[in-house]
Design an enzyme around this catalytic site. Structure first.
Site, mmCIF file in Angstrom:
data_model
loop_
_atom_site.group_PDB
_atom_site.id
_atom_site.type_symbol
_atom_site.label_atom_id
_atom_site.label_comp_id
_atom_site.label_asym_id
_atom_site.label_seq_id
_atom_site.Cartn_x
_atom_site.Cartn_y
_atom_site.Cartn_z
ATOM 1 N N GLU A 143 -7.510 10.812 -2.898
ATOM 2 C CA GLU A 143 -8.425 10.789 -1.932
ATOM 3 C C GLU A 143 -9.736 11.475 -2.395
ATOM 4 O O GLU A 143 -10.032 12.666 -2.110
ATOM 5 C CB GLU A 143 -8.163 11.505 -0.813
ATOM 6 N N GLU A 298 -1.095 5.720 3.040
ATOM 7 C CA GLU A 298 -0.475 6.772 3.718
ATOM 8 C C GLU A 298 -0.707 6.735 4.936
ATOM 9 O O GLU A 298 -1.611 6.296 5.637
ATOM 10 C CB GLU A 298 -1.088 8.273 3.263
HETATM 11 C C1 GAL Z 1 -3.976 12.880 3.176
HETATM 12 C C2 GAL Z 1 -3.673 13.605 1.794
HETATM 13 C C3 GAL Z 1 -2.090 13.831 1.556
HETATM 14 C C4 GAL Z 1 -1.653 14.734 2.851
HETATM 15 C C5 GAL Z 1 -2.039 14.145 4.186
HETATM 16 C C6 GAL Z 1 -1.768 14.866 5.132
HETATM 17 O O1 GAL Z 1 -5.172 13.297 3.467
HETATM 18 O O2 GAL Z 1 -4.012 12.360 0.801
HETATM 19 O O3 GAL Z 1 -1.910 14.531 0.603
HETATM 20 O O4 GAL Z 1 -2.425 15.923 2.770
HETATM 21 O O5 GAL Z 1 -3.493 13.879 4.186
HETATM 22 O O6 GAL Z 1 -2.046 14.015 6.533
#
Ligand code: GAL
Length: 615
Positions: A143, A298
């Site tokens: 990110e 994710e």
């Molecule tokens: C994303 C990040 C992850 C984790 C996740 C939690 O932004 O890439 O490492 O922090 O959020 O929602």
């Protein structure tokens, strides 16, 4: 095969847990993990000293268990020794205060020490693992621009000057930024500094160019890693996970062109009643960057921990959102993270294996989803409508003070997108410089900064239906107002002149809906489609038509009903129909039982339920 898995952070766990992880991953049909995302501090305990023992063991273990690895380069969070040893590593905020070490993603993108150590680390990782049989994909950083999207330090100031010199002469800088105003004329590049904290509003040209510079500085970091990876594994897929569509600092379109695969992280707000529509928009945007399938890299298996209030997902909701990803062109469904942490800032963020283990609703759904996905394939979609999306315009439009802080680019884009979403009409996004001919309709929600006049003209000439929203055609690429008047360069295409705009003190209403802004439009050759305070015009020219929507409505359904002649599918609010080449997806984002007719058959959908019809 659909990719299924998660960020996997075994460094937080003992080896007996690793073995249980392997068993559970297989039980859930996990086929890929994102490994080593935050591994740097472990891999390089002191400068230039590497220890790969844990990662070696983990790569082997995953391979033995037939789980592929999307291997991260670990550069998103540098070790403490690096932050403390070199002054240029930690970023500076607008007030030139240091942003201190202690969380993650805290580095200046132009720091030479960060860049050097990151480069050497990536080289070491790539050399070590490029032939490892578990390796299937590369995950660059994590990110980019999350937490630190802009830095104002002296290193950045110096690089900004170099960047400017590469683009413009000093005279051009003065001209583009309009430095005749407020005595801002520069007589030397050395006097130019980033738009740090100032007494009054900083120069908009400087602010805009600094945004461009920061986006490019971060892009350089990506390229540095990308080139190292490609030198060893030219044919292996390289990605870097994007954030959602509210992420303004990076021109993702430019990035996507270079990446082999677009991936993104989706965290719909459970308290937002239209979150599913916004999420669909981002899926469409991500697919459209390359006009290729993307990976949902994710999502949360259940609740997140970082909003002020973090409700759980409803039963089946996580599976429904996973189906939504496929229904908009996804070819992978992954999570943050595999096992919920016991320590650290995210210990209350859900994991596929929750604190309370395999008896939980979350784990049951995770396992069920793995089994469902294992028999599905990636799909393909065709859209005859495109929405034009432009990062430069986004950055320029939202400079404040402006006419109205309510003119937010993403909100405008979403309000138009919602019409197509609600009518189940598929949409692609198109970007600056792309050809538009594949689409029957191209909608430009806002082009405050106009730079694709030629492409738009050509599109209409050849038979396209071009639709443009209010407050468009105001400035050129340097954010200078067109001296011949608003929309002047497109006046012949739209058959109108725009003489001004009105920011309304209070929202007004007419037959087409509620509006908070109207343009003052003078009709030249266009026909009036609607004329009640706000004007909607249609100009037939060449083989096509150009429509201008002279108001900012909070809902464009009635407006677009006047223009769009495509029939979608009827469905209740919150129920979505997506027709791919392999499947039809019926998705119910409401907590209610719903039924839906599709091609003569009635389908019943459970609350947060879905139905996949094989074609
Ligand atoms: C994303 C990040 C992850 C984790 C996740 C939690 O932004 O890439 O490492 O922090 O959020 O929602």
């Amino acid at each position: 095969m659909i990719i299924y898995g998660a960020d996997y952070n075994p460094e937080q766990w003992s080896k007996d847990v690793w073995l249980e992880d392997m068993t559970l991953m297989k039980e859930c049909k996990v086929n890929m993990v994102n490994l080593n995302i935050f591994g740097w501090a472990l891999l390089e305990p002191s400068e230039g000293v590497y220890d790969f023992s844990m990662l070696d063991e983990m790569m082997d273990l995953l391979y033995e268990n037939k789980i592929s690895v999307d291997l991260a380069t670990a550069t998103a969070a540098q070790p403490a020794w690096l932050s403390m040893k070199y002054e240029d590593v930690l970023p500076k905020d607008k007030h030139m205060n240091t942003v201190w070490h202690g969380s993650r993603q805290t580095y200046c993108p132009n720091s030479s020490h960060y860049r050097l150590r990151a480069k050497l680390l990536v080289e070491a990782i790539v050399k070590r693992y490029h032939k490892h049989p578990a390796l299937k994909m590369w995950h660059v950083n994590n990110e980019y621009s999350d937490h630190t999207s802009i830095c104002y330090c002296d290193t950045c100031a110096e690089k900004f000057r170099v960047w400017l010199k590469g683009k413009y002469s000093l005279e051009e800088v003065n001209e583009r930024w309009g430095t005749a105003f407020w005595s801002q004329r520069y007589y030397s590049f050395s006097h130019i500094i980033p738009p740090r904290h100032t007494a009054a509003d900083p120069n908009p040209g400087l602010v805009l160019d600094y945004k461009r510079f920061m986006s490019e500085s971060t892009y350089e970091l990506f390229l540095m890693e990308y080139d190292i990876i490609k030198a060893y594994t030219p044919d292996m897929t390289v990605t870097s996970n994007f954030m959602g569509n509210d992420n303004k600092p990076l021109d993702y379109y430019k990035w996507a062109k270079k990446m082999d695969l677009v991936s993104w992280d989706s965290y719909p707000d459970p308290l937002d009643s239209r979150a599913y529509m916004k999420n669909a928009l981002t899926h469409d945007l991500m697919r459209s960057y390359k006009k290729q399938a993307f990976v949902l890299m994710e999502q949360a298996p259940d609740q997140v921990n970082w909003r002020s209030k973090n409700p759980n997902k409803e039963p089946n909701e996580m599976i429904l959102y996973s189906m939504q990803a496929l229904a908009h062109g996804g070819k992978g469904v992954m999570f943050f993270q595999w096992r919920q942490s016991l320590k650290g800032a995210e210990k209350f963020h859900s994991g596929m294996v929750p604190h309370n283990g395999t008896e939980t609703k979350t784990y049951r759904e995770v396992k069920a989803l793995g089994h469902i996905l294992s028999s599905m394939k990636e799909d393909d979609f065709k859209a005859s409508v495109a929405i034009y999306f432009d990062y430069d315009n986004w950055w320029a439009l939202e400079y404040e003070p402006g006419p109205s802080a309510d003119m937010k680019y993403m909100d405008i884009v979403r309000d138009y997108y919602a019409y197509f979403y609600d009518n189940n009409i598929p949409v692609d996004f198109v970007f600056n410089g792309e050809t538009l001919e594949d689409y029957d309709y191209v909608l430009v929600p806002n082009a405050y900064m106009l730079h694709d006049e030629g492409v738009f003209k050509d599109y209409v000439k050849k038979g396209g239906q071009l639709i443009m929203g209010a407050f468009s055609g105001i400035v050129d690429e340097s954010d200078t107002v067109f001296s011949k008047g608003y929309m002047s360069s497109l006046s012949d295409v739209f058959g109108i002149k725009v003489l001004g705009y009105h920011v309304l003190k209070e929202t007004k209403s007419n037959l087409l809906g509620h509006y908070s802004w109207k343009d003052e439009v003078k009709v030249l050759t266009a026909d009036l489609l609607f004329d009640d305070d706000v004007l909607i015009t249609k100009n037939s020219t060449g083989h096509g038509n150009a429509y201008y929507i002279g108001g900012r409505f909070d809902d464009y359904s009635k407006v677009l009903d006047e223009i769009i002649k495509i029939k979608g599918y009827d469905s209740d609010e919150g129920v979505s129909v997506r027709v791919g080449k392999k499947y039809v997806y019926l998705l119910n984002f409401t907590g209610l039982h719903k039924s839906l007719d599709f091609e003569g058959i009635n389908y019943k959908l459970q609350p947060y339920g879905y139905k996949i019809i094989h074609l």
